[in-house]
Design a protein around this motif. Structure first.
Motif, PDB file in Angstrom:
ATOM      1  N   SER B 137      49.005   2.052 -17.771  1.00  0.00           N
ATOM      2  CA  SER B 137      49.697   2.329 -19.022  1.00  0.00           C
ATOM      3  C   SER B 137      50.853   3.280 -18.782  1.00  0.00           C
ATOM      4  N   SER B 138      51.881   3.170 -19.621  1.00  0.00           N
ATOM      5  CA  SER B 138      53.004   4.103 -19.569  1.00  0.00           C
ATOM      6  C   SER B 138      52.569   5.495 -20.029  1.00  0.00           C
ATOM      7  N   VAL B 139      53.392   6.492 -19.693  1.00  0.00           N
ATOM      8  CA  VAL B 139      53.177   7.878 -20.127  1.00  0.00           C
ATOM      9  C   VAL B 139      52.957   7.921 -21.643  1.00  0.00           C
ATOM     10  N   ALA B 140      52.158   8.866 -22.089  1.00  0.00           N
ATOM     11  CA  ALA B 140      51.912   8.988 -23.529  1.00  0.00           C
ATOM     12  C   ALA B 140      51.963  10.440 -23.969  1.00  0.00           C
ATOM     13  N   SER B 141      52.447  10.629 -25.184  1.00  0.00           N
ATOM     14  CA  SER B 141      52.292  11.888 -25.932  1.00  0.00           C
ATOM     15  C   SER B 141      53.139  13.047 -25.441  1.00  0.00           C
ATOM     16  N   ALA B 142      54.178  12.766 -24.678  1.00  0.00           N
ATOM     17  CA  ALA B 142      55.037  13.863 -24.238  1.00  0.00           C
ATOM     18  C   ALA B 142      55.875  14.380 -25.406  1.00  0.00           C
ATOM     19  N   ASN B 171      56.455  -5.725 -15.709  1.00  0.00           N
ATOM     20  CA  ASN B 171      55.174  -6.428 -15.785  1.00  0.00           C
ATOM     21  C   ASN B 171      54.006  -5.608 -15.269  1.00  0.00           C
ATOM     22  N   ILE B 172      54.292  -4.598 -14.457  1.00  0.00           N
ATOM     23  CA  ILE B 172      53.209  -3.796 -13.892  1.00  0.00           C
ATOM     24  C   ILE B 172      52.666  -2.812 -14.930  1.00  0.00           C
ATOM     25  N   ILE B 173      53.372  -2.649 -16.042  1.00  0.00           N
ATOM     26  CA  ILE B 173      52.837  -1.866 -17.161  1.00  0.00           C
ATOM     27  C   ILE B 173      52.071  -2.838 -18.046  1.00  0.00           C
ATOM     28  N   HIS B 174      50.777  -2.594 -18.154  1.00  0.00           N
ATOM     29  CA  HIS B 174      49.908  -3.565 -18.818  1.00  0.00           C
ATOM     30  C   HIS B 174      49.654  -3.237 -20.277  1.00  0.00           C
ATOM     31  N   CYS B 175      49.927  -1.999 -20.664  1.00  0.00           N
ATOM     32  CA  CYS B 175      49.646  -1.596 -22.039  1.00  0.00           C
ATOM     33  C   CYS B 175      50.386  -0.294 -22.344  1.00  0.00           C
ATOM     34  N   PRO B 354      33.371   1.223 -18.608  1.00  0.00           N
ATOM     35  CA  PRO B 354      34.726   1.200 -18.038  1.00  0.00           C
ATOM     36  C   PRO B 354      35.235   2.635 -17.886  1.00  0.00           C
ATOM     37  N   TYR B 355      36.127   2.841 -16.934  1.00  0.00           N
ATOM     38  CA  TYR B 355      36.544   4.192 -16.568  1.00  0.00           C
ATOM     39  C   TYR B 355      38.056   4.349 -16.711  1.00  0.00           C
ATOM     40  N   ARG B 356      38.452   5.393 -17.411  1.00  0.00           N
ATOM     41  CA  ARG B 356      39.864   5.710 -17.574  1.00  0.00           C
ATOM     42  C   ARG B 356      40.220   6.923 -16.715  1.00  0.00           C
ATOM     43  N   SER B 357      41.284   6.792 -15.916  1.00  0.00           N
ATOM     44  CA  SER B 357      41.814   7.907 -15.152  1.00  0.00           C
ATOM     45  C   SER B 357      43.326   7.967 -15.403  1.00  0.00           C
ATOM     46  N   SER B 358      44.075   8.720 -14.598  1.00  0.00           N
ATOM     47  CA  SER B 358      45.497   8.941 -14.903  1.00  0.00           C
ATOM     48  C   SER B 358      46.355   9.047 -13.650  1.00  0.00           C
ATOM     49  N   GLY B 359      47.663   8.842 -13.850  1.00  0.00           N
ATOM     50  CA  GLY B 359      48.658   9.050 -12.794  1.00  0.00           C
ATOM     51  C   GLY B 359      49.585  10.178 -13.219  1.00  0.00           C
ATOM     52  N   HIS B 391      49.171   7.174 -18.335  1.00  0.00           N
ATOM     53  CA  HIS B 391      50.296   8.040 -17.935  1.00  0.00           C
ATOM     54  C   HIS B 391      50.878   7.619 -16.589  1.00  0.00           C
ATOM     55  N   ALA B 392      50.701   6.344 -16.234  1.00  0.00           N
ATOM     56  CA  ALA B 392      51.008   5.915 -14.870  1.00  0.00           C
ATOM     57  C   ALA B 392      52.498   5.743 -14.607  1.00  0.00           C
ATOM     58  N   ALA B 393      53.327   5.788 -15.640  1.00  0.00           N
ATOM     59  CA  ALA B 393      54.782   5.703 -15.409  1.00  0.00           C
ATOM     60  C   ALA B 393      55.501   6.649 -16.357  1.00  0.00           C
ATOM     61  N   GLY B 394      56.191   7.618 -15.786  1.00  0.00           N
ATOM     62  CA  GLY B 394      57.079   8.472 -16.576  1.00  0.00           C
ATOM     63  C   GLY B 394      56.602   9.891 -16.817  1.00  0.00           C
ATOM     64  N   TRP B 395      55.386  10.182 -16.418  1.00  0.00           N
ATOM     65  CA  TRP B 395      54.807  11.507 -16.710  1.00  0.00           C
ATOM     66  C   TRP B 395      55.425  12.607 -15.836  1.00  0.00           C
ATOM     67  N   LEU B 396      55.807  13.704 -16.472  1.00  0.00           N
ATOM     68  CA  LEU B 396      56.304  14.889 -15.762  1.00  0.00           C
ATOM     69  C   LEU B 396      55.722  16.133 -16.408  1.00  0.00           C
ATOM     70  N   GLU B 397      55.857  17.265 -15.682  1.00  0.00           N
ATOM     71  CA  GLU B 397      55.553  18.587 -16.259  1.00  0.00           C
ATOM     72  C   GLU B 397      54.188  18.678 -16.907  1.00  0.00           C
ATOM     73  N   GLY B 398      53.176  18.120 -16.298  1.00  0.00           N
ATOM     74  CA  GLY B 398      51.847  18.180 -16.896  1.00  0.00           C
ATOM     75  C   GLY B 398      51.801  17.544 -18.273  1.00  0.00           C
ATOM     76  N   GLY B 399      52.701  16.607 -18.520  1.00  0.00           N
ATOM     77  CA  GLY B 399      52.705  15.893 -19.791  1.00  0.00           C
ATOM     78  C   GLY B 399      53.655  16.456 -20.826  1.00  0.00           C
ATOM     79  N   LEU B 400      54.385  17.494 -20.473  1.00  0.00           N
ATOM     80  CA  LEU B 400      55.302  18.075 -21.457  1.00  0.00           C
ATOM     81  C   LEU B 400      56.601  17.289 -21.568  1.00  0.00           C
ATOM     82  N   SER B 401      56.894  16.453 -20.587  1.00  0.00           N
ATOM     83  CA  SER B 401      58.039  15.566 -20.775  1.00  0.00           C
ATOM     84  C   SER B 401      57.787  14.194 -20.176  1.00  0.00           C
ATOM     85  N   ALA B 402      58.459  13.226 -20.780  1.00  0.00           N
ATOM     86  CA  ALA B 402      58.476  11.856 -20.279  1.00  0.00           C
ATOM     87  C   ALA B 402      59.849  11.653 -19.656  1.00  0.00           C
TER      88      ALA B 402
END
Lengths: 526, 526
Positions: B137-142, B171-175, B354-359, B391-402
């Motif tokens: 999944s793409s980065v979220a909540s920044a 296409n590698i972003i699935h959701c 099912p297991y959720r982890s992060s990038g 958060h597998a694409a775009g995550w920076l700063e511990g989630g404070l920015s995308a």
């Protein structure tokens, strides 16, 4: 999770500071920049990944046996061919080609030790090889050095010495498997003498000699013997030094490499036989095909060493990667590279041999690409069960340059990997049920006794990662990891201290080097 | 190793080009910048790593059961407490605390499905959840967006939409598991309406609604139902949308999260229960202790969902990391993080969930640090058996920015991981014995039929890695990955095409959004 950091920065920085009195003038205010743990080889505490099934592994094995049986390998060395013939290989007069059947290969390979120790002149830096032991080596054989201050230049003695100092300074570097950079300002006839003397004097870790003609091997072996203070008899039974034997893929072992393999095996020293099987260039475009070729060539060299001296310490080297199909240049840290590194480990374990892999990239500078490719190659090496990870600090540009900043950023990666490879503490105290009970809902663990007793060494303190918040970081000029590494490599060189060396040994080395220089060094027509 | 690249750059670049006639004016000379494979979920084809033994895993399980039995969790929701009490939990009047015994927890967790499908409005983008399936999944909540051109700024609708376009394009972003960036220029009362409508219109992948009060959940559920063209009855039996339920660590589930958990479970939709157990802050300083707390909190939420609706689709979320002990800020991609991610996977599999982890990373910009931390967190997530990598694409700063550039560099990482997770072809043809025979010693594989038949798709073509030689690269201005990614994200936005949407559905969405806006949207006093 536990363990003391040798030079901990934590004491300068953590919560206890709040209530601390100001330091007196005489105290140093600079926090230690290089928290590092004592020299210790990481261990494979997790099972290696298997990228192919047992059947598929046998298919690769079988194909490589057919290469050795049906196609054969060119051994460009008459004595080597005679030795192989005596041992049962098919060799025809006037033909370099040598064919070996699988029984012969298996019997020879079975003579090689699965595990052994390489002695360092500082015995605290002895290396365990094979089994679950891991060693990280600094970058080797780069023709150029690069840093931000002076840019990219052909390797020279000063850069060479500075890389050795970094390799000595950082405990996570376990050995120096080759010249970090080639000092081309030293004449080729005597370069090996000066370089080996430097490795002995500036480091006290296991080092490496190149197989570039018999004379260089013999000089290197003698210098190693002197450095270790061993008699010739003791030295012949004590692995102390390594060489890499690269096959000339496809299917050829050239003269200097075979000379090296012979001299090293005779001397009971360590040969790492590493085909450079680049899929799409010197090897088939398929990774399975490149691995077939890698395995055939590696086993040919390793089996030959066991003919020269049964039980000679050897290491199975894997270096299969793919080319960039646009340019033909080698690529590293690719998905194909990862798979090849992992299957290479499966093959080495099949033959009960120690396994050498690498930490490499194709990046030109210390950017996201460099980290991505390097970390992915380490991912392959570590999950693949690598015992010696070569080029693990400082490698850039597919090996065309050794980078000072890259050395530092890689140290951070290696220290992280070592920490990842320490067992998780799952003791009653670590499970922290009482702390959870005491804190309760909506509480905070920062001030608890459980935290206070552990915070100093609880977590790996990174040397490159900048964990300041965005605003503070931006005010500081938005430095990137490269900037910090540029500062840090110079601080590490300042902090470097030469290891002790017995003056008598030092003199003996100087005398040997002087004599061999006076004799003209080694031939340069290789 | 095999498979067609959907938009292959190879045909523009490889050896065949040499003999090719020049293109006519009408033909585009620009090589395709984004070779990518069709939408496909990668599979765990290698066994997950186990960082703790079976006994140690049981020790963590047992400690977390004791947390639930002896200490309990605060459920800040009266109806939730009553439901828990009816199901057998210990609940006292006037007290938020809920204690559950391990038998009750085990029986409830056993009701949750191990595998299920989440429907996307484009059925080609349905997600398999659990088992060996992986989704990125793409980065979220920044709260902030950042790129080089405009710097860092609070999230806005344009940035929000641009990130959605990137998530759709690759296409590698699935959701899209959450707003990539929070568009604070839209009033909070109606933000969810505009944002969800955008997710439906600008992407056709599985998306996410936030649990920030019951009204938002209900609006999100209805918009999802409309987007999927389902009747209420069909929707109630078809997982189509996800939410994340974060516990308020330690030991608390707050009102909006419980409202969300109730509404999602009632509606048969997917809750990912993810404690943010930061070792040294909201969790014990030991990783084993933080995992104990994570496991207790996650299971409390997951078990509760099964009370609301037995069989409700849920996902076990792990997000344990450590703080920077200097600042208290969250650190990511640390060695401790990797271990926690891997043990999290062992725990999820123990419960057949099912297991959720992060990038994720703590870096402020797209440098070596960003790649190192992100790749290490992916190493933990992938070798740990993660099913959804958030958060597998775009995550920076511990989630404070995308980050827009970070999005691109991460796409390269994810595509590499997907390629690494494709089985190695070990067929007779791939073993290449005939090619090795034909080429023979001292030959080259480049021109062989075996290579020519395969080179186009033989290797993963990177989108960020710059594999030019040093001289050519230096002449081009020594661009780093960040520079290339800056160019590429804009090209991707240019190349983006909106997915088709049935005009009737589009109208229904608009009507719903208009009506709810006219009604004042949702309360903002959360």
């Amino acid at each position: 999770m536990t363990g003391e950091f040798e030079q901990s920065s934590s004491s300068e920085t953590a919560p206890a500071r709040r209530g601390r009195r100001r330091r007196g003038d005489g105290e140093r205010a600079t926090p230690n920049l290089f928290p590092q743990k004592p020299f210790r080889q990481p261990r494979h505490i997790y099972k290696p990944i298997e990228a192919v099934s047992a059947d598929e592994l046998e298919a690769i094995h079988d194909a490589s046996m057919r290469v050795l049986e049906e196609i054969g390998i060119d051994f460009l060395h008459e004595e080597a061919r005679q030795l192989l013939k005596s041992a049962g290989a098919e060799v025809k007069p006037g033909d370099d080609r040598v064919r070996m059947d699988r029984t012969m290969v298996a019997e020879l390979i079975a003579k090689a030790p699965s595990e052994f120790t390489i002695r360092a002149r500082n015995r605290a830096h002895d290396l365990e090889i094979g089994g679950d032991a891991i060693s990280f080596s600094s970058v080797a054989s780069a023709p150029n050095a690069v840093d931000r201050d002076q840019g990219r230049r052909p390797g020279n003695q000063q850069d060479y010495r500075n890389f050795l100092k970094l390799a000595q300074f950082f405990n996570i570097i376990h050995c120096v498997m080759g010249y970090p950079v080639e000092p081309v300002d030293i004449h080729a006839s005597i370069r090996h003498l000066d370089c080996i003397a430097d490795m002995i004097r500036l480091t006290d870790k296991v080092f490496h000699i190149y197989s570039l003609g018999q004379e260089r091997n013999l000089d290197g072996l003698e210098l190693t013997r002197i450095a270790n203070g061993l008699t010739p008899e003791e030295f012949a039974n004590t692995p102390c030094v390594t060489t890499v034997i690269n096959t000339s893929s496809p299917l050829r072992l050239d003269t200097p490499m075979l000379q090296g393999l012979i001299e090293m095996a005779k001397a009971g020293q360590v040969s790492i036989v590493t085909p450079f099987t680049l899929a799409g260039a010197m090897a088939p475009v398929t990774i399975a095909g490149a691995l077939t070729l890698q395995n055939a060539e590696a086993l040919a060299g390793l089996a030959f060493a066991q003919i020269v001296r049964p039980g000679a310490p050897v290491i199975y080297g894997g270096f299969t990667s793919n080319v960039d199909m646009k340019s033909g240049a080698p690529a590293f840290g690719t998905p194909e590279y990862m798979k090849a590194a992992i299957v290479g480990g499966q093959l080495a374990r099949r033959y009960r041999l120690p396994y050498r892999s690498s930490g490499v990239c194709a990046a030109n500078t210390v950017d996201y690409q460099a980290a991505l490719e390097t970390t992915l190659s380490e991912w392959g090496a570590i999950t693949g069960g690598g015992n010696i990870i070569k080029h693990a600090a400082g490698w850039l540009e597919g090996g065309l340059s050794a980078g000072f900043e890259k050395f530092i950023t890689d140290i951070d990666l290696l220290q992280k990997i070592a920490e990842y490879l320490t067992p998780l503490d799952v003791s009653e105290e670590a499970l922290a049920l009482d702390a959870i009970r005491d804190v309760g809902p909506a509480g905070h663990f920062f001030g608890t006794e459980h935290t206070q007793a552990r915070y100093k060494d609880a977590f790996y303190p990174p040397i490159v990662s900048d964990w300041r918040n965005y605003e503070t970081w931006a005010e500081a000029g938005s430095p990137i990891a490269y900037d910090k590494a540029n500062m840090l490599y110079k601080k590490a060189l300042e902090a470097y201290e030469a290891p002790q060396l017995d003056p008598a040994i030092d003199e003996e080395i100087a005398a040997f080097v002087d004599r061999r220089k006076a004799e003209g060094g080694a031939p340069t027509d290789f």
